[in-house]
Enzyme design. Structure first.
Site, PDB file in Angstrom:
ATOM      1  N   ASP A  46       0.842  -1.200   0.000  1.00 36.80           N
ATOM      2  CA  ASP A  46       0.000   0.000   0.000  1.00 36.80           C
ATOM      3  C   ASP A  46       0.874   1.246   0.000  1.00 36.80           C
ATOM      4  O   ASP A  46       0.579   2.225   0.677  1.00 36.80           O
ATOM      5  CB  ASP A  46      -0.923  -0.010   1.230  1.00 36.80           C
ATOM      6  CG  ASP A  46      -2.074   0.991   1.114  1.00 36.80           C
ATOM      7  OD1 ASP A  46      -2.309   1.494  -0.007  1.00 36.80           O
ATOM      8  OD2 ASP A  46      -2.715   1.279   2.139  1.00 36.80           O
TER       9      ASP A  46
ATOM     10  N   ARG B 106      -0.050   9.103   0.320  1.00 43.34           N
ATOM     11  CA  ARG B 106      -0.909   9.264   1.505  1.00 43.34           C
ATOM     12  C   ARG B 106      -0.365   8.503   2.709  1.00 43.34           C
ATOM     13  O   ARG B 106      -0.727   8.783   3.857  1.00 43.34           O
ATOM     14  CB  ARG B 106      -2.335   8.786   1.198  1.00 43.34           C
ATOM     15  CG  ARG B 106      -2.408   7.300   0.884  1.00 43.34           C
ATOM     16  CD  ARG B 106      -3.809   6.817   0.533  1.00 43.34           C
ATOM     17  NE  ARG B 106      -3.761   5.428   0.079  1.00 43.34           N
ATOM     18  CZ  ARG B 106      -3.512   5.059  -1.156  1.00 43.34           C
ATOM     19  NH1 ARG B 106      -3.322   5.991  -2.085  1.00 43.34           N
ATOM     20  NH2 ARG B 106      -3.458   3.793  -1.503  1.00 43.34           N
ATOM     21  N   ASN B 107       0.494   7.513   2.446  1.00 39.64           N
ATOM     22  CA  ASN B 107       1.078   6.716   3.521  1.00 39.64           C
ATOM     23  C   ASN B 107       2.527   7.074   3.789  1.00 39.64           C
ATOM     24  O   ASN B 107       3.281   6.279   4.353  1.00 39.64           O
ATOM     25  CB  ASN B 107       0.950   5.222   3.207  1.00 39.64           C
ATOM     26  CG  ASN B 107      -0.495   4.756   3.269  1.00 39.64           C
ATOM     27  OD1 ASN B 107      -1.301   5.334   3.995  1.00 39.64           O
ATOM     28  ND2 ASN B 107      -0.827   3.736   2.493  1.00 39.64           N
TER      29      ASN B 107
ATOM     30  N   ASP C 184       1.706   3.120   7.778  1.00 38.08           N
ATOM     31  CA  ASP C 184       0.569   2.261   7.425  1.00 38.08           C
ATOM     32  C   ASP C 184       1.008   0.917   6.868  1.00 38.08           C
ATOM     33  O   ASP C 184       1.026   0.688   5.657  1.00 38.08           O
ATOM     34  CB  ASP C 184      -0.379   2.960   6.452  1.00 38.08           C
ATOM     35  CG  ASP C 184      -1.250   3.975   7.157  1.00 38.08           C
ATOM     36  OD1 ASP C 184      -2.049   3.559   8.009  1.00 38.08           O
ATOM     37  OD2 ASP C 184      -1.115   5.176   6.880  1.00 38.08           O
TER      38      ASP C 184
END
Length: 445
Positions: free
Chosen positions: A300, A304-305, A318
Protein backbone atom coordinates in the site's frame (compact mmCIF):
# COMPACT_ATOMS: atom_id res chain seq x y z
CA UNK A 1 24.24 -9.32 28.57
CA UNK A 2 24.91 -9.97 24.87
CA UNK A 3 22.21 -7.66 23.47
CA UNK A 4 23.37 -5.43 20.59
CA UNK A 5 23.76 -1.67 20.81
CA UNK A 6 20.41 0.09 20.41
CA UNK A 7 18.35 -2.73 21.92
CA UNK A 8 15.02 -1.51 23.29
CA UNK A 9 14.31 -2.65 26.84
CA UNK A 10 11.33 -2.55 29.20
CA UNK A 11 11.83 -1.73 32.89
CA UNK A 12 10.68 -4.56 35.16
CA UNK A 13 10.56 -2.37 38.28
CA UNK A 14 10.74 1.23 39.48
CA UNK A 15 14.07 3.00 39.90
CA UNK A 16 12.83 6.23 41.50
CA UNK A 17 15.93 7.20 43.48
CA UNK A 18 18.81 7.11 40.99
CA UNK A 19 22.33 7.74 42.17
CA UNK A 20 24.67 10.11 40.33
CA UNK A 21 24.91 9.03 36.69
CA UNK A 22 21.99 6.62 36.92
CA UNK A 23 18.76 6.89 34.92
CA UNK A 24 15.37 7.53 36.55
CA UNK A 25 12.74 5.08 35.29
CA UNK A 26 9.52 3.36 36.31
CA UNK A 27 8.12 -0.08 35.65
CA UNK A 28 7.03 -0.31 32.01
CA UNK A 29 9.27 2.55 30.82
CA UNK A 30 11.22 2.02 27.61
CA UNK A 31 14.97 2.51 27.34
CA UNK A 32 17.39 2.11 24.48
CA UNK A 33 20.78 0.58 25.17
CA UNK A 34 22.19 -1.55 27.98
CA UNK A 35 24.08 -0.20 31.00
CA UNK A 36 24.46 3.35 29.56
CA UNK A 37 20.95 3.85 28.26
CA UNK A 38 18.67 6.53 26.85
CA UNK A 39 15.11 6.95 28.12
CA UNK A 40 12.74 6.75 25.13
CA UNK A 41 10.34 9.38 26.51
CA UNK A 42 12.52 11.91 28.32
CA UNK A 43 15.63 11.54 26.19
CA UNK A 44 17.75 11.50 29.36
CA UNK A 45 20.82 9.26 29.46
CA UNK A 46 22.28 7.35 32.38
CA UNK A 47 23.32 3.97 33.71
CA UNK A 48 20.74 1.26 34.38
CA UNK A 49 20.85 -2.09 36.14
CA UNK A 50 20.64 -4.68 33.38
CA UNK A 51 18.87 -7.10 35.72
CA UNK A 52 16.00 -4.63 36.08
CA UNK A 53 15.11 -4.58 32.39
CA UNK A 54 14.11 -7.12 29.78
CA UNK A 55 14.60 -7.05 26.04
CA UNK A 56 11.67 -5.79 24.02
CA UNK A 57 11.29 -8.44 21.34
CA UNK A 58 9.53 -8.30 17.99
CA UNK A 59 6.31 -10.27 17.64
CA UNK A 60 6.13 -12.78 14.82
CA UNK A 61 3.06 -12.37 12.62
CA UNK A 62 0.79 -15.14 13.87
CA UNK A 63 -2.79 -15.67 12.74
CA UNK A 64 -3.60 -17.52 15.97
CA UNK A 65 -3.12 -14.37 18.09
CA UNK A 66 -6.50 -12.84 18.84
CA UNK A 67 -7.72 -9.77 20.66
CA UNK A 68 -10.85 -11.83 21.39
CA UNK A 69 -9.68 -15.41 22.18
CA UNK A 70 -12.98 -15.90 24.06
CA UNK A 71 -15.05 -15.30 20.88
CA UNK A 72 -16.24 -18.61 19.40
CA UNK A 73 -18.19 -17.35 16.42
CA UNK A 74 -21.41 -18.99 15.28
CA UNK A 75 -22.08 -21.87 17.70
CA UNK A 76 -25.33 -23.00 19.36
CA UNK A 77 -26.24 -22.52 23.01
CA UNK A 78 -25.84 -26.24 23.70
CA UNK A 79 -22.35 -26.17 22.15
CA UNK A 80 -21.47 -23.24 24.39
CA UNK A 81 -22.64 -25.20 27.45
CA UNK A 82 -20.43 -28.15 26.46
CA UNK A 83 -17.43 -25.87 26.04
CA UNK A 84 -17.97 -24.32 29.49
CA UNK A 85 -17.42 -27.63 31.27
CA UNK A 86 -16.46 -28.49 33.94
CA UNK A 87 -18.49 -25.74 35.69
CA UNK A 88 -16.48 -22.89 37.17
CA UNK A 89 -17.91 -19.59 38.38
CA UNK A 90 -16.91 -16.76 36.03
CA UNK A 91 -15.85 -19.03 33.14
CA UNK A 92 -17.22 -17.41 29.99
CA UNK A 93 -17.30 -17.16 26.20
CA UNK A 94 -19.03 -14.99 23.60
CA UNK A 95 -20.78 -16.37 20.52
CA UNK A 96 -22.81 -15.08 17.58
CA UNK A 97 -26.55 -15.25 18.12
CA UNK A 98 -28.21 -17.80 15.84
CA UNK A 99 -31.72 -16.72 16.79
CA UNK A 100 -30.99 -13.00 16.35
CA UNK A 101 -28.53 -12.48 13.44
CA UNK A 102 -26.24 -9.50 14.05
CA UNK A 103 -26.46 -9.84 17.83
CA UNK A 104 -24.24 -11.78 20.23
CA UNK A 105 -24.62 -13.96 23.32
CA UNK A 106 -22.47 -13.78 26.46
CA UNK A 107 -22.38 -17.26 28.05
CA UNK A 108 -21.27 -17.39 31.69
CA UNK A 109 -20.86 -20.30 34.07
CA UNK A 110 -22.24 -19.61 37.57
CA UNK A 111 -23.48 -21.97 40.33
CA UNK A 112 -22.90 -25.00 38.06
CA UNK A 113 -25.18 -23.56 35.37
CA UNK A 114 -24.57 -21.59 32.17
CA UNK A 115 -26.47 -18.31 31.82
CA UNK A 116 -26.93 -16.89 28.31
CA UNK A 117 -27.13 -13.08 28.05
CA UNK A 118 -28.51 -11.64 24.82
CA UNK A 119 -26.15 -8.87 23.64
CA UNK A 120 -28.17 -6.48 21.48
CA UNK A 121 -26.50 -4.51 18.69
CA UNK A 122 -28.22 -1.17 18.16
CA UNK A 123 -27.12 2.30 17.05
CA UNK A 124 -23.59 0.97 16.44
CA UNK A 125 -23.24 -0.05 20.11
CA UNK A 126 -23.76 -3.17 22.21
CA UNK A 127 -25.89 -3.60 25.33
CA UNK A 128 -27.24 -6.34 27.58
CA UNK A 129 -29.54 -4.28 29.80
CA UNK A 130 -30.33 -1.17 27.68
CA UNK A 131 -28.56 0.80 30.36
CA UNK A 132 -24.85 0.30 29.74
CA UNK A 133 -23.63 0.59 26.14
CA UNK A 134 -20.28 -0.52 24.71
CA UNK A 135 -18.36 0.27 21.52
CA UNK A 136 -17.44 -3.37 20.93
CA UNK A 137 -17.15 -6.83 22.48
CA UNK A 138 -13.64 -6.11 23.78
CA UNK A 139 -14.97 -3.09 25.67
CA UNK A 140 -17.90 -5.09 27.06
CA UNK A 141 -15.80 -8.02 28.26
CA UNK A 142 -13.30 -5.65 29.84
CA UNK A 143 -16.08 -3.90 31.80
CA UNK A 144 -17.75 -7.09 33.07
CA UNK A 145 -14.35 -8.52 34.01
CA UNK A 146 -14.00 -5.64 36.47
CA UNK A 147 -17.65 -5.04 37.40
CA UNK A 148 -20.52 -7.47 37.97
CA UNK A 149 -23.13 -4.98 36.80
CA UNK A 150 -26.27 -6.60 35.44
CA UNK A 151 -24.86 -10.13 35.11
CA UNK A 152 -24.73 -12.87 37.79
CA UNK A 153 -20.95 -12.83 38.27
CA UNK A 154 -17.86 -11.01 37.05
CA UNK A 155 -16.15 -12.55 34.03
CA UNK A 156 -13.19 -14.26 35.67
CA UNK A 157 -11.80 -16.78 33.19
CA UNK A 158 -12.12 -16.75 29.38
CA UNK A 159 -12.77 -20.01 27.59
CA UNK A 160 -10.31 -19.73 24.72
CA UNK A 161 -11.40 -20.89 21.30
CA UNK A 162 -9.35 -23.83 20.06
CA UNK A 163 -6.45 -22.64 17.91
CA UNK A 164 -6.33 -19.09 19.27
CA UNK A 165 -4.01 -17.38 21.75
CA UNK A 166 -4.38 -14.16 23.68
CA UNK A 167 -2.83 -11.25 21.81
CA UNK A 168 -3.05 -9.15 24.98
CA UNK A 169 -0.90 -11.65 26.89
CA UNK A 170 1.63 -11.79 24.05
CA UNK A 171 1.82 -7.99 23.80
CA UNK A 172 2.32 -7.76 27.56
CA UNK A 173 5.05 -10.43 27.72
CA UNK A 174 7.03 -8.87 24.86
CA UNK A 175 6.82 -5.33 26.25
CA UNK A 176 4.55 -3.78 23.61
CA UNK A 177 1.44 -3.33 25.77
CA UNK A 178 1.29 0.22 27.11
CA UNK A 179 -0.67 1.62 30.07
CA UNK A 180 -3.87 3.52 29.24
CA UNK A 181 -3.48 5.53 32.46
CA UNK A 182 -0.24 7.06 31.12
CA UNK A 183 -1.86 8.22 27.86
CA UNK A 184 -3.58 11.55 27.31
CA UNK A 185 -5.46 11.84 24.02
CA UNK A 186 -5.78 15.37 22.63
CA UNK A 187 -7.07 16.81 19.33
CA UNK A 188 -7.97 14.73 16.30
CA UNK A 189 -5.56 15.14 13.40
CA UNK A 190 -6.99 12.71 10.89
CA UNK A 191 -9.72 10.19 10.18
CA UNK A 192 -9.75 7.25 7.83
CA UNK A 193 -12.09 4.45 6.88
CA UNK A 194 -11.09 2.37 9.90
CA UNK A 195 -10.55 4.85 12.73
CA UNK A 196 -9.41 8.27 13.86
CA UNK A 197 -5.89 9.52 14.57
CA UNK A 198 -5.20 11.86 17.47
CA UNK A 199 -2.28 13.78 18.93
CA UNK A 200 -1.53 12.44 22.38
CA UNK A 201 0.93 12.45 25.22
CA UNK A 202 2.46 9.28 26.63
CA UNK A 203 4.62 9.77 29.71
CA UNK A 204 5.69 13.23 28.58
CA UNK A 205 6.31 12.22 24.95
CA UNK A 206 4.18 13.67 22.14
CA UNK A 207 2.72 10.78 20.14
CA UNK A 208 0.19 9.88 17.45
CA UNK A 209 -2.65 7.57 18.50
CA UNK A 210 -4.73 5.60 16.00
CA UNK A 211 -7.93 4.46 17.74
CA UNK A 212 -9.92 1.61 16.19
CA UNK A 213 -13.20 0.89 17.98
CA UNK A 214 -14.68 -1.83 15.77
CA UNK A 215 -13.48 -5.14 17.21
CA UNK A 216 -13.32 -6.94 13.86
CA UNK A 217 -11.28 -4.09 12.37
CA UNK A 218 -9.10 -3.99 15.48
CA UNK A 219 -8.30 -7.66 14.98
CA UNK A 220 -7.30 -6.93 11.38
CA UNK A 221 -5.05 -4.07 12.49
CA UNK A 222 -3.38 -6.33 15.04
CA UNK A 223 -1.40 -7.62 12.06
CA UNK A 224 -0.07 -4.11 11.41
CA UNK A 225 1.17 -3.80 14.97
CA UNK A 226 2.92 -7.18 14.82
CA UNK A 227 4.71 -6.15 11.63
CA UNK A 228 5.72 -2.81 13.14
CA UNK A 229 7.32 -4.44 16.21
CA UNK A 230 10.17 -5.69 14.03
CA UNK A 231 10.77 -2.47 12.06
CA UNK A 232 13.55 -0.15 13.21
CA UNK A 233 14.61 2.33 10.52
CA UNK A 234 14.92 6.11 10.29
CA UNK A 235 12.57 6.22 7.28
CA UNK A 236 9.80 4.09 8.76
CA UNK A 237 7.31 5.44 11.30
CA UNK A 238 8.21 3.87 14.66
CA UNK A 239 5.71 1.98 16.78
CA UNK A 240 5.86 2.85 20.49
CA UNK A 241 3.29 0.32 21.63
CA UNK A 242 -0.33 -0.77 21.82
CA UNK A 243 -3.12 -0.09 24.31
CA UNK A 244 -6.27 -2.21 24.62
CA UNK A 245 -9.04 -0.03 26.02
CA UNK A 246 -12.41 0.52 24.36
CA UNK A 247 -10.85 -0.86 21.21
CA UNK A 248 -7.28 -0.87 19.90
CA UNK A 249 -4.94 2.11 20.33
CA UNK A 250 -1.83 2.04 18.11
CA UNK A 251 0.69 4.51 19.53
CA UNK A 252 3.45 5.75 17.20
CA UNK A 253 5.93 8.57 16.98
CA UNK A 254 4.24 11.80 15.95
CA UNK A 255 4.55 12.91 12.33
CA UNK A 256 2.98 16.30 11.77
CA UNK A 257 2.73 16.38 7.97
CA UNK A 258 1.35 14.16 5.22
CA UNK A 259 3.69 14.19 2.23
CA UNK A 260 1.35 14.95 -0.66
CA UNK A 261 -1.19 17.13 1.12
CA UNK A 262 0.57 19.25 3.71
CA UNK A 263 3.94 19.61 2.00
CA UNK A 264 3.52 19.35 -1.74
CA UNK A 265 0.07 20.72 -2.55
CA UNK A 266 0.15 23.59 -0.09
CA UNK A 267 3.71 24.74 -0.76
CA UNK A 268 4.18 23.79 -4.40
CA UNK A 269 6.83 24.64 -6.93
CA UNK A 270 7.54 28.10 -5.58
CA UNK A 271 8.87 26.71 -2.30
CA UNK A 272 9.78 23.04 -2.77
CA UNK A 273 12.70 22.54 -5.17
CA UNK A 274 13.42 19.52 -7.37
CA UNK A 275 16.35 18.75 -5.07
CA UNK A 276 13.99 18.65 -2.10
CA UNK A 277 11.61 16.34 -3.97
CA UNK A 278 14.56 14.08 -4.73
CA UNK A 279 15.39 13.88 -1.04
CA UNK A 280 11.80 12.92 -0.20
CA UNK A 281 12.03 10.21 -2.87
CA UNK A 282 15.35 8.99 -1.46
CA UNK A 283 13.97 8.86 2.09
CA UNK A 284 11.11 6.64 0.96
CA UNK A 285 13.42 4.48 -1.12
CA UNK A 286 15.73 3.87 1.84
CA UNK A 287 12.79 2.82 4.00
CA UNK A 288 11.58 0.47 1.28
CA UNK A 289 15.10 -0.92 0.79
CA UNK A 290 15.03 -1.88 4.46
CA UNK A 291 11.68 -3.68 4.00
CA UNK A 292 13.16 -5.34 0.92
CA UNK A 293 16.05 -6.68 3.05
CA UNK A 294 13.50 -8.24 5.43
CA UNK A 295 11.55 -9.74 2.51
CA UNK A 296 8.49 -7.73 3.55
CA UNK A 297 6.05 -6.40 0.94
CA UNK A 298 4.19 -3.20 1.89
CA UNK A 299 1.38 -3.49 -0.72
CA UNK A 300 0.00 0.00 0.00
CA UNK A 301 2.88 2.34 -0.85
CA UNK A 302 1.47 5.74 -1.82
CA UNK A 303 2.05 9.37 -0.91
CA UNK A 304 -0.91 9.26 1.51
CA UNK A 305 1.08 6.72 3.52
CA UNK A 306 4.25 8.78 3.67
CA UNK A 307 4.55 11.18 6.59
CA UNK A 308 7.05 13.98 7.12
CA UNK A 309 8.71 14.89 10.42
CA UNK A 310 9.32 18.41 11.72
CA UNK A 311 12.84 18.32 10.30
CA UNK A 312 11.46 17.22 6.91
CA UNK A 313 12.43 13.55 6.98
CA UNK A 314 9.96 11.43 5.01
CA UNK A 315 8.90 8.15 6.61
CA UNK A 316 6.75 5.29 5.33
CA UNK A 317 3.72 4.42 7.48
CA UNK A 318 0.57 2.26 7.42
CA UNK A 319 1.76 -1.32 7.41
CA UNK A 320 -1.72 -2.84 7.60
CA UNK A 321 -1.37 -4.65 4.26
CA UNK A 322 2.27 -5.66 4.77
CA UNK A 323 3.12 -9.34 4.38
CA UNK A 324 6.02 -11.59 3.45
CA UNK A 325 6.58 -12.46 -0.21
CA UNK A 326 3.51 -14.50 -1.07
CA UNK A 327 1.23 -15.64 -3.86
CA UNK A 328 -1.48 -16.59 -1.36
CA UNK A 329 -4.64 -14.61 -2.11
CA UNK A 330 -6.44 -12.68 0.61
CA UNK A 331 -9.44 -10.40 0.86
CA UNK A 332 -7.59 -7.12 1.35
CA UNK A 333 -9.06 -4.14 -0.49
CA UNK A 334 -6.27 -3.09 -2.86
CA UNK A 335 -5.54 0.49 -4.00
CA UNK A 336 -5.95 -0.13 -7.74
CA UNK A 337 -4.21 3.00 -9.04
CA UNK A 338 -1.05 2.10 -7.11
CA UNK A 339 -1.06 -1.70 -7.50
CA UNK A 340 1.03 -3.60 -10.06
CA UNK A 341 -0.83 -5.54 -12.80
CA UNK A 342 0.40 -8.98 -11.65
CA UNK A 343 -0.80 -8.20 -8.12
CA UNK A 344 -4.23 -7.07 -9.30
CA UNK A 345 -4.75 -9.97 -11.71
CA UNK A 346 -2.97 -12.90 -10.03
CA UNK A 347 -2.40 -11.67 -6.45
CA UNK A 348 1.35 -12.00 -7.07
CA UNK A 349 2.86 -9.62 -4.52
CA UNK A 350 6.58 -9.11 -4.19
CA UNK A 351 9.14 -6.37 -3.67
CA UNK A 352 8.82 -5.79 -7.42
CA UNK A 353 5.11 -4.98 -7.05
CA UNK A 354 6.14 -2.46 -4.37
CA UNK A 355 8.60 -1.01 -6.90
CA UNK A 356 5.67 -0.43 -9.29
CA UNK A 357 3.84 1.42 -6.49
CA UNK A 358 6.99 3.40 -5.80
CA UNK A 359 6.94 4.58 -9.43
CA UNK A 360 3.38 5.86 -8.89
CA UNK A 361 4.51 7.56 -5.69
CA UNK A 362 7.33 9.28 -7.60
CA UNK A 363 4.73 10.58 -10.05
CA UNK A 364 2.73 11.94 -7.08
CA UNK A 365 5.83 13.64 -5.67
CA UNK A 366 6.98 15.24 -8.93
CA UNK A 367 3.45 16.33 -9.83
CA UNK A 368 3.35 18.12 -6.47
CA UNK A 369 0.63 15.94 -5.00
CA UNK A 370 -1.73 15.36 -7.92
CA UNK A 371 -3.93 12.27 -8.00
CA UNK A 372 -2.44 9.65 -10.37
CA UNK A 373 -4.37 8.90 -13.59
CA UNK A 374 -6.29 12.16 -12.94
CA UNK A 375 -8.89 11.75 -15.70
CA UNK A 376 -9.63 8.03 -15.19
CA UNK A 377 -11.72 5.98 -12.79
CA UNK A 378 -10.28 2.78 -11.31
CA UNK A 379 -11.97 0.51 -13.85
CA UNK A 380 -10.46 2.47 -16.74
CA UNK A 381 -7.04 2.49 -15.06
CA UNK A 382 -7.02 -1.28 -14.60
CA UNK A 383 -7.90 -1.95 -18.25
CA UNK A 384 -5.61 0.71 -19.73
CA UNK A 385 -2.59 -0.36 -17.67
CA UNK A 386 -3.10 -4.01 -18.62
CA UNK A 387 -3.13 -2.85 -22.26
CA UNK A 388 0.22 -1.09 -21.79
CA UNK A 389 -0.78 2.48 -20.99
CA UNK A 390 1.60 4.49 -18.78
CA UNK A 391 1.17 8.03 -17.45
CA UNK A 392 3.00 10.88 -19.11
CA UNK A 393 5.69 12.75 -17.17
CA UNK A 394 4.37 15.37 -14.73
CA UNK A 395 4.86 18.96 -15.83
CA UNK A 396 8.42 20.10 -15.15
CA UNK A 397 9.61 16.64 -14.13
CA UNK A 398 13.28 15.99 -15.03
CA UNK A 399 13.65 13.45 -17.84
CA UNK A 400 15.95 11.30 -15.69
CA UNK A 401 13.27 10.97 -13.02
CA UNK A 402 10.58 10.10 -15.52
CA UNK A 403 12.83 7.34 -16.87
CA UNK A 404 13.05 5.99 -13.31
CA UNK A 405 9.24 5.94 -13.14
CA UNK A 406 9.01 4.11 -16.45
CA UNK A 407 11.44 1.38 -15.42
CA UNK A 408 9.40 0.91 -12.23
CA UNK A 409 6.37 0.34 -14.48
CA UNK A 410 7.86 -2.43 -16.60
CA UNK A 411 5.17 -5.00 -17.35
CA UNK A 412 7.53 -7.86 -16.47
CA UNK A 413 8.31 -7.62 -12.73
CA UNK A 414 11.78 -9.12 -13.24
CA UNK A 415 12.76 -6.14 -15.39
CA UNK A 416 12.01 -3.68 -12.60
CA UNK A 417 14.98 -2.58 -10.46
CA UNK A 418 15.40 -3.40 -6.79
CA UNK A 419 15.08 -0.65 -4.20
CA UNK A 420 18.81 -1.05 -3.63
CA UNK A 421 19.49 -0.06 -7.25
CA UNK A 422 16.89 2.69 -7.14
CA UNK A 423 18.60 4.20 -4.10
CA UNK A 424 21.92 4.40 -5.98
CA UNK A 425 20.17 6.01 -8.96
CA UNK A 426 18.53 8.65 -6.75
CA UNK A 427 21.81 9.40 -5.00
CA UNK A 428 23.35 10.02 -8.43
CA UNK A 429 20.53 12.38 -9.36
CA UNK A 430 20.94 14.29 -6.09
CA UNK A 431 24.65 14.60 -6.80
CA UNK A 432 23.94 15.93 -10.31
CA UNK A 433 21.60 18.53 -8.82
CA UNK A 434 24.49 19.71 -6.62
CA UNK A 435 22.21 19.05 -3.67
CA UNK A 436 23.52 17.86 -0.36
CA UNK A 437 21.29 15.13 1.08
CA UNK A 438 21.97 16.43 4.57
CA UNK A 439 21.41 20.12 3.96
CA UNK A 440 19.36 20.77 0.82
CA UNK A 441 16.00 19.84 2.14
CA UNK A 442 16.39 19.39 5.87
CA UNK A 443 16.67 23.12 6.37
CA UNK A 444 13.60 23.94 4.27
CA UNK A 445 10.74 24.79 6.59
Amino acid sequence: MSWPVGTQCVAKKNHKKPKCGELLYYKGDLTEGIYLAKHNSTGEEGFINATEVRERKAIQVNSSLSLMPWFHGRITGSEAVRKLQPPEDGLFLVRESIRHPGDYVLCVSVSAKVVHYHVIYQDNKLTIDNNLFFYNLIDMVEFYSQNQGFIATRLLKPKTKTGTKSAELKLSKTGWLLDINKLTVRERIGEGEFGAVYVGDYMGQKVAVKIIKCDVTAQAFLRETMVMTKLQHKNLVRLLGVILDKGLHIVTEIMEKVLHLKVLQSRGRSVVSVGQLLQFALDVCEGMEYLESLKLVHRDLAARNVLVSDNNVAKVSDFGLTKVHSKTPDNAKLPIKWTAPEALIKQNFSTKSDVWSYGILLWEIFSYGRQPYPTMNVTEVKKMVEDGYRMEAPEGCPAELYSVMRVCWEQNPRRRPSFHKLRHKLEEEISKNNTSPAASMRGAQ
